[in-house]
Design a protein around this motif. Structure first.
Motif, PDB file in Angstrom:
ATOM      1  N   ARG A  29     -41.651  16.855 -29.769  1.00  0.00           N
ATOM      2  CA  ARG A  29     -40.298  16.396 -30.095  1.00  0.00           C
ATOM      3  C   ARG A  29     -39.248  17.327 -29.500  1.00  0.00           C
ATOM      4  NH1 ARG A  29     -38.431  15.490 -36.266  1.00  0.00           N
ATOM      5  NH2 ARG A  29     -38.807  17.746 -36.321  1.00  0.00           N
ATOM      6  N   CYS A  53     -39.578  19.231 -26.906  1.00  0.00           N
ATOM      7  CA  CYS A  53     -39.580  19.055 -25.449  1.00  0.00           C
ATOM      8  C   CYS A  53     -38.758  17.836 -25.037  1.00  0.00           C
ATOM      9  CB  CYS A  53     -41.011  18.918 -24.937  1.00  0.00           C
ATOM     10  SG  CYS A  53     -41.942  20.461 -24.898  1.00  0.00           S
ATOM     11  N   ARG A  54     -38.920  16.761 -25.737  1.00  0.00           N
ATOM     12  CA  ARG A  54     -38.196  15.541 -25.385  1.00  0.00           C
ATOM     13  C   ARG A  54     -36.698  15.686 -25.666  1.00  0.00           C
ATOM     14  NH1 ARG A  54     -41.192  11.898 -23.425  1.00  0.00           N
ATOM     15  NH2 ARG A  54     -39.469  10.414 -23.513  1.00  0.00           N
ATOM     16  N   GLN A  55     -36.366  16.475 -26.675  1.00  0.00           N
ATOM     17  CA  GLN A  55     -34.950  16.678 -26.998  1.00  0.00           C
ATOM     18  C   GLN A  55     -34.212  17.429 -25.892  1.00  0.00           C
ATOM     19  OE1 GLN A  55     -35.273  18.653 -30.787  1.00  0.00           O
ATOM     20  NE2 GLN A  55     -35.202  16.737 -31.965  1.00  0.00           N
ATOM     21  N   ASP A  57     -35.291  17.361 -22.627  1.00  0.00           N
ATOM     22  CA  ASP A  57     -35.651  16.716 -21.353  1.00  0.00           C
ATOM     23  C   ASP A  57     -36.730  17.457 -20.568  1.00  0.00           C
ATOM     24  OD1 ASP A  57     -33.947  14.536 -21.676  1.00  0.00           O
ATOM     25  OD2 ASP A  57     -32.238  15.645 -20.868  1.00  0.00           O
ATOM     26  N   LYS A  65     -40.421  17.416 -19.271  1.00  0.00           N
ATOM     27  CA  LYS A  65     -41.361  16.339 -18.990  1.00  0.00           C
ATOM     28  C   LYS A  65     -42.632  16.502 -19.820  1.00  0.00           C
ATOM     29  CE  LYS A  65     -43.512  13.848 -15.146  1.00  0.00           C
ATOM     30  NZ  LYS A  65     -43.708  13.819 -13.673  1.00  0.00           N
ATOM     31  N   VAL A  66     -43.030  15.427 -20.487  1.00  0.00           N
ATOM     32  CA  VAL A  66     -44.261  15.404 -21.288  1.00  0.00           C
ATOM     33  C   VAL A  66     -45.197  14.370 -20.681  1.00  0.00           C
ATOM     34  CG1 VAL A  66     -45.261  14.989 -23.566  1.00  0.00           C
ATOM     35  CG2 VAL A  66     -43.004  16.068 -23.381  1.00  0.00           C
TER      36      VAL A  66
END
Length: 281
Positions: A101, A103-105, A107, A109-110
């Motif tokens: 979460r 990481c996505r907040q 930006d 890359k996952v």
């Protein structure tokens, strides 16, 4: 992997049989700079088996919320990280949610790599409907909390998937029988992909008896696949029973009224409860 910002790879690992590792997973392990693992000693043995040596970072339930920020900083510095759990797919009843979460907040890359997952593997072999299902993870350890959770799923029509530990499996089945009834069908998948793999389906009462016959049957990693409640045709319930239910719900909670009518007329209380939800409340 020369981007200014690193990439987080979510990598599934075998749940028992080491041959279930994917070639893509091995390639990623060889390329990343760091491996975030639930148990570094356990994962060290796994990677050693494939001749891979990489720095480890311990990320588990007790430190994830604190350590996730540190891993995000490393990713922002261009370090590529593979996230793994002890077995199976990370985040499925395993650590990793807070890290992903965060990481996505920001930006980062996952990239998810598909692979072994005990819940899906067991479902595929269960013979229970797989078109609609819900994964509930581990039930609570204490009896009351476990029964409360099962009560909340009493009217679930989808197939239900649970994980359970070897020392709680018999108590768990007792509570399932108490809440869902002795005739509810379920499948126990034990030690999937391992030498003593067992997939056994039966009514919950019979399955519990089968386990009690041999203590060895209660050992190992376990997945429970429970059949959802079957929709009943209201025409199968007599007009007298429906009338009694209508009268009782005026004075009592639906659950209590359904239990009384079930006792008087010989129906399953789940059927009457569902009828009341759909037509009487």
């Amino acid at each position: 992997m020369n981007n200014l910002t690193g990439t987080l790879y979510i990598v599934a690992t075998p749940i028992g049989n080491l041959q279930d590792i994917t070639q893509r997973a091995l390639d990623i392990f060889s390329q990343v700079d760091l491996i975030a693992a639930e148990d570094t000693r356990h994962s060290g043995l796994l990677l050693s088996h494939y001749g891979i040596k990489k720095p480890f970072f311990a990320l588990h339930d007790h430190n994830e919320q604190h350590k996730a920020d540190l891993l995000v900083e490393k990713l922002q510095q261009g370090i590529n990280i593979a996230l793994i759990s002890d077995a199976g797919t990370p985040l499925i009843s395993d650590p990793g949610f807070h890290l992903v979460r965060k990481c996505r907040q920001v930006d980062i890359k996952v990239v998810p790599l598909p692979g072994a997952c005990a819940a899906i593997t067991a479902l595929c072999a269960s013979g229970i409907a797989s078109d609609r299902f819900c994964f509930e993870g581990f039930l609570p350890a204490k009896t009351k909390a476990r029964c409360d959770k099962l009560e909340s799923l009493l009217e679930e029509q989808r197939t239900m998937i649970f994980y359970e530990s070897t020392h709680r499996i018999l108590d768990c089945l007792k509570d399932i029988e108490k809440v869902f009834g002795e005739d509810r069908y379920l499948v126990l998948a034990r030690e999937i992909t391992k030498t003593w793999e067992t997939i056994k389906g039966d009514k919950v009462s019979a399955l519990r008896s089968w386990l009690e016959e041999d203590p060895n049957r209660t050992k190992g990693e376990m997945v429970l696949i429970i059949e959802g409640i079957q929709k009943q045709d209201n025409n199968d319930i007599s007009s007298q029973a429906i009338k009694a239910l209508k009268l009782l719900v005026k004075e009592l909670p639906l659950k209590k009224a359904a239990a009384i009518v079930a006792e008087l007329y010989g129906y399953k209380k789940n059927e009457l409860y569902q009828l009341g939800l759909e037509h009487l409340e």
